[in-house]
Design a protein around this motif. Structure first.
Motif, PDB file in Angstrom:
ATOM      1  N   SER A 183       0.781  -1.129  -0.006  1.00 12.85           N
ATOM      2  CA  SER A 183       0.073  -0.044  -0.081  1.00 12.85           C
ATOM      3  C   SER A 183       0.889   1.207   0.156  1.00 12.85           C
ATOM      4  O   SER A 183       2.228   1.220   0.274  1.00 12.85           O
ATOM      5  CB  SER A 183      -0.888  -0.002   1.326  1.00 12.85           C
ATOM      6  OG  SER A 183       0.036   0.300   2.504  1.00 12.85           O
ATOM      7  N   SER A 184       0.422   2.250  -0.460  1.00 14.00           N
ATOM      8  CA  SER A 184       1.225   3.568  -0.342  1.00 14.00           C
ATOM      9  C   SER A 184       1.314   3.925   1.073  1.00 14.00           C
ATOM     10  O   SER A 184       2.516   4.612   1.544  1.00 14.00           O
ATOM     11  CB  SER A 184       0.309   4.791  -1.130  1.00 14.00           C
ATOM     12  OG  SER A 184      -0.972   4.940  -0.166  1.00 14.00           O
ATOM     13  N   LYS A 187       4.736   2.689   2.000  1.00 10.57           N
ATOM     14  CA  LYS A 187       5.722   3.371   1.284  1.00 10.57           C
ATOM     15  C   LYS A 187       6.010   4.458   2.486  1.00 10.57           C
ATOM     16  O   LYS A 187       7.289   4.666   2.721  1.00 10.57           O
ATOM     17  CB  LYS A 187       5.400   3.820  -0.069  1.00 10.57           C
ATOM     18  CG  LYS A 187       6.653   4.828  -0.654  1.00 10.57           C
ATOM     19  CD  LYS A 187       6.083   5.319  -1.825  1.00 10.57           C
ATOM     20  CE  LYS A 187       6.776   6.399  -2.531  1.00 10.57           C
ATOM     21  NZ  LYS A 187       7.529   7.425  -1.742  1.00 10.57           N
ATOM     22  N   GLU A 188       5.082   5.143   2.759  1.00 10.11           N
ATOM     23  CA  GLU A 188       5.240   6.099   3.809  1.00 10.11           C
ATOM     24  C   GLU A 188       5.924   5.937   4.985  1.00 10.11           C
ATOM     25  O   GLU A 188       6.736   6.510   5.478  1.00 10.11           O
ATOM     26  CB  GLU A 188       3.734   7.014   3.893  1.00 10.11           C
ATOM     27  CG  GLU A 188       3.361   7.630   2.625  1.00 10.11           C
ATOM     28  CD  GLU A 188       2.033   8.211   2.668  1.00 10.11           C
ATOM     29  OE1 GLU A 188       1.318   7.889   3.852  1.00 10.11           O
ATOM     30  OE2 GLU A 188       1.393   8.483   1.647  1.00 10.11           O
ATOM     31  N   TYR A 194      10.371   5.446  -4.416  1.00  9.04           N
ATOM     32  CA  TYR A 194       9.480   4.774  -5.583  1.00  9.04           C
ATOM     33  C   TYR A 194      10.067   3.731  -6.085  1.00  9.04           C
ATOM     34  O   TYR A 194       9.364   2.794  -6.038  1.00  9.04           O
ATOM     35  CB  TYR A 194       9.433   6.054  -6.504  1.00  9.04           C
ATOM     36  CG  TYR A 194       8.194   6.972  -6.116  1.00  9.04           C
ATOM     37  CD1 TYR A 194       7.079   6.786  -6.055  1.00  9.04           C
ATOM     38  CD2 TYR A 194       8.592   8.134  -5.823  1.00  9.04           C
ATOM     39  CE1 TYR A 194       5.968   7.773  -5.843  1.00  9.04           C
ATOM     40  CE2 TYR A 194       7.994   9.264  -5.272  1.00  9.04           C
ATOM     41  CZ  TYR A 194       6.677   9.000  -5.478  1.00  9.04           C
ATOM     42  OH  TYR A 194       5.721  10.031  -4.848  1.00  9.04           O
ATOM     43  N   TRP A 197       9.848   1.071  -3.277  1.00  9.81           N
ATOM     44  CA  TRP A 197       8.388   0.705  -2.943  1.00  9.81           C
ATOM     45  C   TRP A 197       7.963  -0.348  -4.391  1.00  9.81           C
ATOM     46  O   TRP A 197       7.176  -1.217  -4.161  1.00  9.81           O
ATOM     47  CB  TRP A 197       7.201   1.809  -2.881  1.00  9.81           C
ATOM     48  CG  TRP A 197       5.896   1.662  -2.922  1.00  9.81           C
ATOM     49  CD1 TRP A 197       5.325   0.815  -1.848  1.00  9.81           C
ATOM     50  CD2 TRP A 197       4.800   1.928  -3.789  1.00  9.81           C
ATOM     51  NE1 TRP A 197       4.114   0.679  -1.877  1.00  9.81           N
ATOM     52  CE2 TRP A 197       3.740   1.392  -2.856  1.00  9.81           C
ATOM     53  CE3 TRP A 197       4.993   2.506  -4.863  1.00  9.81           C
ATOM     54  CZ2 TRP A 197       2.723   1.559  -3.638  1.00  9.81           C
ATOM     55  CZ3 TRP A 197       3.695   2.894  -5.254  1.00  9.81           C
ATOM     56  CH2 TRP A 197       2.526   2.302  -4.730  1.00  9.81           C
ATOM     57  N   ILE A 223      -1.526   8.009  -5.115  1.00 11.48           N
ATOM     58  CA  ILE A 223      -0.367   7.790  -5.895  1.00 11.48           C
ATOM     59  C   ILE A 223      -0.356   7.515  -7.240  1.00 11.48           C
ATOM     60  O   ILE A 223       0.977   7.661  -7.865  1.00 11.48           O
ATOM     61  CB  ILE A 223       0.650   6.669  -4.942  1.00 11.48           C
ATOM     62  CG1 ILE A 223       2.084   6.914  -4.930  1.00 11.48           C
ATOM     63  CG2 ILE A 223      -0.154   5.364  -5.381  1.00 11.48           C
ATOM     64  CD1 ILE A 223       2.785   5.839  -3.950  1.00 11.48           C
TER      65      ILE A 223
END
Length: 264
Positions: A183-184, A187-188, A194, A197, A223
């Protein structure tokens, strides 16, 4: 309560092949009149804040406010962040857990009177819209929408027909659920680049394509607006394209559902 509004004289009578779509999110309930010949909104969308707590009755009142803004007496489709089977909410994401077990048609029928109604999962609504009018319109066969956000939402279409409530973000890929890997939010939370991820997203997409053999993945969620930064780093086999309808996808898909008589 209003955040953004349509023009001073919103359409009140259903035109040919038109419906109101309403998309319920964690922060806002937004809707609009949709021309299903084009997939475009008639005028501007209208949005109110999602009540907190987002209980069934409070959200239903917000949906009513959006519909009544247009002085609309025609069909209404509603996209909710829940799994819907036999008209019952089975899950609740970004809304109050009191939704689980709620008879949605009984609830919204009381708020919206005699209007023709359809309710479906929000990712499914977005998938229907992208498949017909957006990034998937030139593809046949299996088209999969994946929304990358706090979790991973999914929708599967086959030649324009929705397979509802797939919830592929909860599928285990290796030792974790897919949305706990790609999920984004992941990533965060992990401060991934990028390209880093994209390695995790590729693993998840490879697992999905091994089972479903889609013609294309459509990447949605916030995203997707930066798709050029990560889609080129993906290594899975199936083409991945960014969603194009953005904030209107759920509204358009909800309107499509009610005109098609879809009631999952």
């Amino acid at each position: 309560m209003s955040i953004e509004s349509a023009d001073d004289n919103p359409t009140s009578s259903p035109g040919p092949n038109q419906a109101v779509g309403v998309d319920v999110g964690g922060s806002g309930i937004k809707g609009g009149i949709v021309d299903l010949d084009t997939g475009e909104l008639v005028g501007e969308r209208y949005k109110v804040l999602t009540p907190q707590p987002a209980t069934p009755q409070a959200v239903a009142a917000g949906i009513r406010d959006v519909v009544e803004h247009f002085d609309w007496n025609g069909p209404v489709g509603v996209a909710l962040p829940v799994v819907v089977t036999s008209g019952i909410a089975r899950t609740a994401a970004n809304i109050d857990k009191a939704w689980i077990g709620t008879d949605i048609y009984e609830l919204l029928g009381a708020e919206l009177g005699g209007r023709r109604l359809s309710v479906l999962n929000d990712a499914d609504a977005a998938g229907m819209a992208e498949d017909r009018y957006g990034a998937g319109k030139d593809y046949k066969g299996v088209v999969m929408l994946l929304t990358f956000g706090t979790g991973i939402g999914s929708a599967i279409m086959f030649n324009g027909v929705l397979i509802p409530n797939t919830e592929l973000g909860h599928m285990h890929v290796g030792k974790k659920e897919a949305e706990h890997q790609a999920s984004s939010k992941v990533k965060e939370d992990n401060d991934l680049s990028y390209s880093e991820w994209a390695v995790e997203v590729s693993k998840v997409l490879a697992a999905y394509e091994a089972l479903f053999w889609p013609e294309v993945f459509i990447a949605g969620g916030g995203i997707s607006r930066k798709a050029h930064k990560w889609i080129p780093h993906l290594t899975n086999r199936t083409p991945v394209v960014p969603a194009t309808l953005q904030n209107t996808a759920g509204i358009v898909g909800a309107a499509m559902a009610v005109v098609a008589g879809l009631r999952p």
